[in-house]
Design an enzyme around this catalytic site. Structure first.
Site, short mmCIF file in Angstrom:
data_model
loop_
_atom_site.label_atom_id
_atom_site.label_comp_id
_atom_site.label_asym_id
_atom_site.label_seq_id
_atom_site.Cartn_x
_atom_site.Cartn_y
_atom_site.Cartn_z
N LYS A 45 -31.58 -22.41 32.15
CA LYS A 45 -32.06 -23.77 32.41
C LYS A 45 -31.58 -24.19 33.79
CE LYS A 45 -29.91 -27.55 31.16
NZ LYS A 45 -29.97 -28.39 32.36
N LYS A 79 -36.60 -33.73 33.08
CA LYS A 79 -36.67 -35.00 32.34
C LYS A 79 -37.83 -35.87 32.86
CE LYS A 79 -31.75 -34.95 31.23
NZ LYS A 79 -31.31 -33.67 31.80
N PRO A 200 -27.20 -29.50 24.38
CA PRO A 200 -26.26 -29.40 25.50
C PRO A 200 -24.99 -30.17 25.15
CG PRO A 200 -27.90 -31.09 25.97
CD PRO A 200 -28.13 -30.64 24.55
N ILE A 202 -21.85 -28.68 24.97
CA ILE A 202 -20.82 -27.82 24.37
C ILE A 202 -19.78 -27.50 25.45
CG2 ILE A 202 -20.40 -25.57 23.24
CD1 ILE A 202 -22.31 -27.49 21.65
P1 XMP Z 1 -22.38 -28.66 30.93
O1 XMP Z 1 -21.75 -28.22 32.20
O2 XMP Z 1 -21.92 -30.00 30.48
O3 XMP Z 1 -23.95 -28.79 31.32
O4 XMP Z 1 -22.32 -27.62 29.84
C1 XMP Z 1 -24.93 -29.27 30.46
C2 XMP Z 1 -26.25 -29.08 31.09
O5 XMP Z 1 -27.23 -29.68 30.28
C3 XMP Z 1 -27.80 -30.82 30.93
N1 XMP Z 1 -27.72 -31.87 29.95
C4 XMP Z 1 -28.75 -32.36 29.33
N2 XMP Z 1 -30.04 -32.10 29.44
N3 XMP Z 1 -30.43 -33.70 27.75
C5 XMP Z 1 -30.89 -32.77 28.63
O6 XMP Z 1 -32.11 -32.57 28.71
C6 XMP Z 1 -29.14 -34.01 27.60
O7 XMP Z 1 -28.76 -34.82 26.79
C7 XMP Z 1 -28.28 -33.32 28.45
N4 XMP Z 1 -26.96 -33.36 28.55
C8 XMP Z 1 -26.64 -32.45 29.50
C9 XMP Z 1 -27.00 -31.11 32.16
O8 XMP Z 1 -27.82 -31.58 33.20
C10 XMP Z 1 -26.42 -29.75 32.45
O9 XMP Z 1 -27.34 -28.96 33.18
#
Ligand code: XMP
Length: 245
Positions: A45, A79, A200, A202
């Site tokens: 992603k 998004k 996401p 984790i």
């Molecule tokens: P980390 O470093 O926190 O990164 O493991 C998480 C990744 O996921 C994205 N992210 C989201 N994407 N809805 C999404 O569509 C969410 O609620 C969300 N939360 C985190 C974030 O941009 C990063 O790439």
């Protein structure tokens, strides 16, 4: 995604949010992380972390091509959140650059909102993944608000309404934060396995992988806990194996 999950024996989606280092450019450091972790993940992603500095048709396209050569689908976490006319241009560009799926925000609605996005995706055999409940702390302010239907008098949380839209619109996935296992459970109860849940949050955001999976998450999106690890391949393998345990 299902084919890749089966082939790789993994349901870890790598959020490749690399940072530039002193010794290496952003593109080569990102490609290196991908090279090291690919046996342990089922998809990649990307988001604006890399898109802004590298450009869509320059650096990003090379990362997408590299992921495809490793038999990994690639999701653009953009998004999508604008009017239909603009959304269509956005999604066409991402698909032209090779992305297999995009994320989109159901707050904009269907007509003249996300309808063109789904139409382009259907024509080109790509996917649309809807945000249903985000992983960050303030997610309750929007996704968690209670909504009221003045015609029927029915009340329900916004994320439940979005999960229902995911079924009606035939979305290819939904995002529910791995930081909220109880929300994953509620959304799973609506979707009943018909639309897979991507979680996401984790690791770095505090989400627990086992709690997310036992609540119904199908794919785990993990970024910094892998990309910033001393040995990203070990971290990716650790997460892959924790799902199986
Ligand atoms: P980390 O470093 O926190 O990164 O493991 C998480 C990744 O996921 C994205 N992210 C989201 N994407 N809805 C999404 O569509 C969410 O609620 C969300 N939360 C985190 C974030 O941009 C990063 O790439």
């Amino acid at each position: 995604m299902e084919e890749s999950e089966e082939k790789k024996g993994s349901n870890i989606v790598l959020a490749l949010d690399s940072l530039p280092s002193r010794s290496e450019g952003l593109l080569s450091s990102s490609l290196k992380i991908l090279e090291k972790t690919h046996p342990y993940i089922c998809a990649v992603k990307l988001n604006r972390h890399l898109l802004l500095p590298l450009g869509l048709y320059d650096g990003i396209k090379r990362i997408v091509e590299k992921a495809h050569s490793l038999e990994l689908p690639v999701i653009m976490d953009c998004k999508i959140n604008d009017i239909g006319y603009t959304n269509q241009v956005i999604v066409e560009n991402y698909f032209n650059a090779g992305f297999d799926a995009v994320t989109a925000n159901p707050f904009v609605g269907w007509e003249d909102g996300l309808q063109p996005v789904f139409e382009v995706a259907r024509k080109t055999n790509r996917g649309v993944i809807l945000l249903v409940y985000m992983s960050h702390k303030a997610a309750w302010e929007g996704y968690g608000q209670m909504i009221y239907n003045s015609k029927t008098g029915e009340k329900k949380p916004q994320y439940v309404a979005f999960a229902e839209k995911a079924l009606t619109w035939r979305a290819d996935g939904v995002v529910v934060g791995g930081t909220y296992p109880e929300k994953i459970r509620e959304v799973y109860a609506v979707l009943k396995g018909e639309v897979p849940i991507y979680s996401p949050g984790i690791g770095m955001q505090g989400g627990d992988i086992k709690a997310a999976v036992s609540s119904g998450a199908r794919y785990l999106i993990i970024g910094r806990a892998i990309t910033l690890a001393e040995t990203p391949e070990k971290a990716a393998r650790f997460f892959r194996d924790s799902v199986k345990l």
